[in-house]
Design a protein around this motif. Structure first.
Motif, mmCIF file in Angstrom:
data_model
loop_
_atom_site.group_PDB
_atom_site.id
_atom_site.type_symbol
_atom_site.label_atom_id
_atom_site.label_comp_id
_atom_site.label_asym_id
_atom_site.label_seq_id
_atom_site.Cartn_x
_atom_site.Cartn_y
_atom_site.Cartn_z
ATOM 1 N N MET A 35 -28.638 -24.084 -81.941
ATOM 2 C CA MET A 35 -29.381 -22.866 -82.210
ATOM 3 C C MET A 35 -30.574 -22.710 -81.284
ATOM 4 S SD MET A 35 -31.261 -21.592 -85.696
ATOM 5 C CE MET A 35 -32.460 -22.906 -85.568
ATOM 6 N N HIS A 36 -30.697 -21.523 -80.723
ATOM 7 C CA HIS A 36 -31.871 -21.115 -79.962
ATOM 8 C C HIS A 36 -32.704 -20.232 -80.886
ATOM 9 C CE1 HIS A 36 -33.379 -18.742 -76.140
ATOM 10 N NE2 HIS A 36 -34.312 -18.868 -77.058
ATOM 11 N N MET A 37 -33.743 -20.811 -81.487
ATOM 12 C CA MET A 37 -34.576 -20.020 -82.394
ATOM 13 C C MET A 37 -35.387 -19.002 -81.612
ATOM 14 S SD MET A 37 -37.757 -22.485 -83.446
ATOM 15 C CE MET A 37 -36.803 -23.979 -83.463
ATOM 16 N N ALA A 97 -41.836 -19.164 -81.728
ATOM 17 C CA ALA A 97 -40.807 -20.194 -81.874
ATOM 18 C C ALA A 97 -41.121 -21.152 -83.023
ATOM 19 C CB ALA A 97 -40.616 -20.931 -80.551
ATOM 20 N N LEU A 98 -41.160 -22.445 -82.728
ATOM 21 C CA LEU A 98 -41.342 -23.435 -83.787
ATOM 22 C C LEU A 98 -42.709 -23.330 -84.448
ATOM 23 C CD1 LEU A 98 -39.946 -25.751 -85.258
ATOM 24 C CD2 LEU A 98 -40.870 -27.320 -83.529
ATOM 25 N N ARG A 143 -37.002 -24.372 -78.312
ATOM 26 C CA ARG A 143 -37.436 -23.222 -77.515
ATOM 27 C C ARG A 143 -38.887 -23.406 -77.077
ATOM 28 N NH1 ARG A 143 -38.950 -17.457 -79.200
ATOM 29 N NH2 ARG A 143 -40.893 -18.233 -78.315
ATOM 30 N N GLY A 144 -39.073 -24.511 -76.378
ATOM 31 C CA GLY A 144 -40.414 -24.849 -75.915
ATOM 32 C C GLY A 144 -40.708 -24.295 -74.540
ATOM 33 N N PHE A 145 -40.276 -23.060 -74.268
ATOM 34 C CA PHE A 145 -40.590 -22.458 -72.965
ATOM 35 C C PHE A 145 -42.086 -22.252 -72.829
ATOM 36 C CE2 PHE A 145 -36.134 -20.724 -73.486
ATOM 37 C CZ PHE A 145 -35.580 -21.687 -72.662
ATOM 38 N N ASN A 146 -42.743 -21.934 -73.926
ATOM 39 C CA ASN A 146 -44.182 -22.114 -73.995
ATOM 40 C C ASN A 146 -44.374 -23.466 -74.664
ATOM 41 O OD1 ASN A 146 -46.879 -22.209 -75.299
ATOM 42 N ND2 ASN A 146 -47.107 -20.197 -74.361
ATOM 43 N N ALA A 147 -44.772 -24.449 -73.898
ATOM 44 C CA ALA A 147 -44.772 -25.831 -74.389
ATOM 45 C C ALA A 147 -45.594 -25.997 -75.656
ATOM 46 C CB ALA A 147 -45.288 -26.764 -73.296
ATOM 47 N N ASN A 148 -46.679 -25.234 -75.773
ATOM 48 C CA ASN A 148 -47.560 -25.426 -76.926
ATOM 49 C C ASN A 148 -46.876 -25.064 -78.236
ATOM 50 O OD1 ASN A 148 -50.282 -26.068 -77.977
ATOM 51 N ND2 ASN A 148 -50.243 -23.917 -78.624
ATOM 52 N N HIS A 149 -45.879 -24.191 -78.210
ATOM 53 C CA HIS A 149 -45.179 -23.835 -79.439
ATOM 54 C C HIS A 149 -44.485 -25.051 -80.037
ATOM 55 C CE1 HIS A 149 -44.901 -19.388 -77.956
ATOM 56 N NE2 HIS A 149 -46.078 -19.669 -78.494
ATOM 57 N N THR A 150 -43.948 -25.914 -79.190
ATOM 58 C CA THR A 150 -43.322 -27.141 -79.672
ATOM 59 C C THR A 150 -44.372 -28.223 -79.931
ATOM 60 O OG1 THR A 150 -41.258 -26.661 -78.509
ATOM 61 C CG2 THR A 150 -41.653 -28.957 -79.127
ATOM 62 N N GLU A 162 -41.436 -27.489 -68.194
ATOM 63 C CA GLU A 162 -42.732 -28.132 -68.365
ATOM 64 C C GLU A 162 -42.555 -29.333 -69.281
ATOM 65 O OE1 GLU A 162 -45.491 -24.112 -67.892
ATOM 66 O OE2 GLU A 162 -45.023 -24.874 -69.891
ATOM 67 N N SER A 163 -43.230 -30.401 -68.971
ATOM 68 C CA SER A 163 -42.951 -31.673 -69.638
ATOM 69 C C SER A 163 -43.570 -31.799 -71.026
ATOM 70 C CB SER A 163 -43.439 -32.838 -68.774
ATOM 71 O OG SER A 163 -44.856 -32.803 -68.647
ATOM 72 N N ALA A 164 -44.584 -31.012 -71.343
ATOM 73 C CA ALA A 164 -45.356 -31.248 -72.568
ATOM 74 C C ALA A 164 -44.499 -31.151 -73.828
ATOM 75 C CB ALA A 164 -46.524 -30.272 -72.644
ATOM 76 N N ALA A 165 -43.591 -30.172 -73.881
ATOM 77 C CA ALA A 165 -42.745 -30.030 -75.073
ATOM 78 C C ALA A 165 -41.850 -31.249 -75.242
ATOM 79 C CB ALA A 165 -41.909 -28.762 -74.980
#
Length: 806
Positions: free
Chosen positions: A187-189, A194-195, A223-230, A252-255
């Motif tokens: 699943m791609h939320m 996102a999360l 769906r950590g394309f914006n890493a901070n969401h994950t 980006e590595s942060a997620a």
């Protein structure tokens, strides 16, 4: 497909999906060879890639232009990715159609099935929509051998599908089928954050708990394309045994680092997101959103250093950076690239069982072989008696762990277990690898854990402990409980100038304590006075016989024995060392009379809170009973698994630390105090004792209910936070061994003791009791048939200390 910022028109779909348009350069291969060829393991597995017929994705009109064949088969994927991966190209994978609005799912699934024919190392996911007929889906699922479903937000019944909640495109019937057939859901939320959106978190938690046999893969690192969401929200999923993540197209590595920090190395899986991997550009976090930079929507300049790279390379570079930041080893990286996915899909010869699922396909042979070697290299095999496999189920109990997070343990053979036993021998009160404690420790490690000085955390910890225990004025620190009690006894002897000690309970391995088993020195005979104090059979071999008569023992809640012990010590009584409680409450007046008698003797009352501290209330259990000691000793739970011990005391008694030489280099390292501060401060915020009481009561009530159901005679002792189970018959040890063995097969570490943690919850206990129900049924049959020993595939567990014979 992962790019919600891509246009949905025919040209946009073709831009992403028509890989025949891709132009590769020598620099692609050169960059991969230089940066990634040594990072990507051989025989890797791609858990997220699309195979499709372009004609299913866009309306085919007379002016539709395909660059080459519209059929994007498995061999097409391999051919494309070989252009930049060379001999590291990943052949096996988990494939599914390319989801776009209006796609003919039936035709897309049929094409996938045909193109995967003969690809024995790969598996497929069926593309489904909410309005599909569940009966037809199930029939197709079984016909084609799909291992699960691929769902996508574009199938939600709304125009702004990017704002769809998960239930709008992942129907409940799909969960029911996944539960029935043990399927994987990819699943791609969506939703803008996102999360980090609580609706997504609650949906995932609710459904993963409700459908424990379904395995949910959260695509694109949740769906950590914006890493901070994950990063900000992945901890909300901690403890879920059936949630997984893939790395597909995350640049980006942060997620990825956040997932590894929260779940360890066993839940993250490599995915390419082919054909998106073949686009040029990368996704970047921008504020609270993200944007896809491509070769056609940004000014890149003419410099070679500003040329857009393939998304597949950018994503691998992010994964490499995450592995570097998390200090992962080769074995960990191989798990991310292949092992985890193969275990999830049961492609590995040693599949990792789900929570409460059988572990029968792997009996832990390599771990047992390693332990056999350990016994020849290390006398006793382990450094702690309570961790010897012989104490649980010889030859069966997993001797070594690779990862421990929450209450989940991955052993050295890759098997997953939920720990319903000692849980770190009472030391991890918050659960294994607690994130708050880990953060404090990691900070200290990065800044240096040892120097010529101490860390100021020592002072902060002493202040915090004395604030929680107002009767205490000062503190000294060690790095183990046994050392801490030995220090307390030294302090008492120094403060009083006396030698003898009256003890109740278990207090470690040091000479001062084991001297109790030397007896009174008559003919050098040992009378094992300590046999009724937790561990029987503690031989005083190696303890100087000159210490005989220096320690006298009394039993808990037995005032007559206490007075006899005090009288036997006479005017040479330095201290009374005891646990204020362990499994039962003190009888009325018991602790108070001990306090009064110690004062009369002008000696020192030492409360050993190593096991009891923090589980009944914040601080020492003695606070609950209102009796103050002169010294109190802490370890185990105060630092959640990191080495730390403490002695608190009244200033008048602690002067003994000044008068006697008490000093050790590693009592000054910085990790222990950092961990203890973080652990205690968390316990000040969260009512951990209340949680332990609630979860432990659920365990006890479950034992009682199952025993009654199966007519098994049992004995339950202890408190909910740490309770013990025994079978009320002569075959107790045999039945416990059989119970442990059978529960290992079901994915649980189980023994005659259960010490719960903050990481345990009602759902986990329910799963544990459901498995225990089946095991209790067999135990009852074994008792009735008189064939308990015949059912054991190995020796009976040890009970107490005994020398290993092999």
């Amino acid at each position: 497909m992962n790019d919600d910022s891509q246009p949905s028109k025919q040209s946009g779909v073709l831009q992403a999906a028509d890989v025949n348009r891709v132009e590769y350069f020598a620099s692609d291969r050169e960059l991969f060879d230089r940066q990634l060829s040594g990072f990507v393991p051989a025989a890797a597995f791609d858990v997220h890639a699309h195979l499709y017929d372009l004609r299913h994705l866009v309306p085919v009109a007379s002016d539709t232009e395909f660059h080459g064949s519209p059929l994007i088969r498995h061999q097409t994927l391999v051919s494309c990715m070989r252009q930049w991966m060379g001999d590291r190209v990943i052949v096996d994978g988990l494939y599914f159609p390319f989801p776009v609005p209006g796609v003919d799912c039936g035709a897309a699934n049929q094409f996938l099935s045909e193109t995967l024919q003969g690809e024995t190392g790969s598996r497929g996911l069926m593309l489904i929509r909410p309005n599909d007929d569940p009966a037809h889906v199930e029939a197709e699922l079984l016909k084609h051998g799909w291992v699960g479903f691929k769902v996508y937000h574009v199938f939600a019944k709304r125009s702004d599908t990017f704002h769809a909640e998960q239930g709008e495109f992942l129907p409940e019937w799909a969960w029911r089928l996944a539960q029935k057939h043990s399927l994987t859901i990819m699943m791609h939320m969506v939703l803008p954050s996102a999360l980090s959106d609580r609706r997504n978190q609650e949906y995932i938690r609710d459904h993963c708990v409700k459908y424990p046999r379904a395995q949910l893969v959260l695509a694109h690192a949740a769906r950590g394309f914006n890493a901070n969401h994950t990063v900000a929200a992945v901890d909300s999923l901690r403890g879920l045994p059936n949630v997984w993540f893939d790395t597909s197209a995350v640049c980006e590595s942060a997620a990825l680092e956040a997932i590894l920090s929260t779940f360890g190395t066993t839940r993250l899986m490599y995915g390419s997101d082919f054909p998106v991997s073949e686009l040029r550009g990368r996704c970047v976090s921008i504020g609270d959103g993200f944007f896809w930079l491509h070769d056609y929507n940004a000014q890149w300049g003419n410099s070679p250093t500003s040329t857009p790279q393939l998304v597949g390379i950018e994503s691998l570079l992010a994964l490499k950076q995450a592995c570097r930041t998390m200090k992962l080893c080769e074995k960990d990286i191989e798990a991310i690239f292949a092992g985890n996915a193969r275990q999830l899909l049961s492609l590995d010869c040693r599949p990792e069982a789900g929570l409460g699922e059988p572990n029968k396909k792997n009996n832990g042979d390599s771990g047992q072989a390693l332990y056999a070697q350990a016994k020849s290299l290390m006398p006793g095999g382990t450094q702690l008696l309570s961790k010897r496999p012989e104490m649980f189920a010889p030859g069966k109990w997993p001797p070594y762990y690779e990862q421990a997070i929450g209450c989940e343990v991955i052993d050295a053979d890759g098997r997953r277990f939920i720990d319903m036993s000692h849980c770190g021998i009472l030391s991890t009160i918050l659960g294994f690898s607690d994130p708050d404690v880990n953060a404090a420790v990691i900070r200290r490690v990065h800044l240096g854990s040892m120097a010529t000085q101490q860390t100021a955390d020592e002072v902060a910890l002493a202040r915090l402990l004395t604030e929680i225990h107002p009767w205490a004025d000062q503190a000294r620190f060690t790095r183990s409980g046994g050392d801490a009690v030995a220090v307390a006894v030294r302090i008492a002897r120094a403060a009083t100038g006396r030698s003898k000690v009256a003890v109740c309970g278990y207090h470690g391995w040091h000479d001062w304590y084991l001297a109790a088993n030397l007896g009174d020195g008559v003919a050098g005979a040992a009378d094992y006075q300590l046999d009724k104090h937790l561990l029987p059979g503690l031989a005083p071999i190696g303890v100087p016989r000159e210490l005989a008569g220096t320690v006298v023992v009394f039993e808990y809640n037995n005032l007559d024995q206490f007075h006899q012990a005090i009288n036997q010590c006479g005017d040479d009584l330095a201290a009374v060392v005891m646990e204020p409680t362990r499994g039962i409450d003190p009888a009325a007046g018991f602790l108070e009379e001990i306090r009064e008698r110690v004062d009369e003797q002008d000696s020192v009352l030492v409360f050993d809170e190593i096991s009891s501290g923090w589980r009944l209330c914040l601080g020492g259990a003695h606070l609950k009973f209102g009796v103050e000691p002169d010294l109190a000793v802490f370890a185990k739970g105060m630092s959640n698994g990191f080495a730390m011990g403490a002695i608190l005391g009244r200033a008048s008694k602690m002067q003994g630390c000044q008068d006697s030489f008490i000093s050790s280099t590693y009592w000054t390292e910085g990790i222990g105090p950092a961990a203890a501060l973080a652990c205690i401060r968390k316990m000040q915020r969260i009512d951990v004792p209340a949680h332990l009481a609630r979860i432990g009561s659920q365990v006890i009530q479950g034992w009682e209910k199952l025993a009654k159901k199966h007519r098994l005679a049992i004995k339950i002792e202890g408190r909910p936070a740490s309770c013990t189970l025994a079978f009320d018959c002569s075959e107790n040890a045999e039945l416990l061994t059989l119970m442990t063995t059978r529960m290992l097969e079901r994915g649980f570490l189980v023994a005659g003791v259960c010490s719960v943690t903050l990481a345990h919850n009602e759902h986990i206990v329910d799963l544990y009791l459901n498995s225990l129900d089946d095991v209790f049924a067999e135990l009852a049959m074994a008792v009735a048939s008189g064939d308990v020993l015949e059912r054991l595939d190995g020796p009976v567990k040890h009970s107490g200390f005994q020398r290993l014979v092999d």
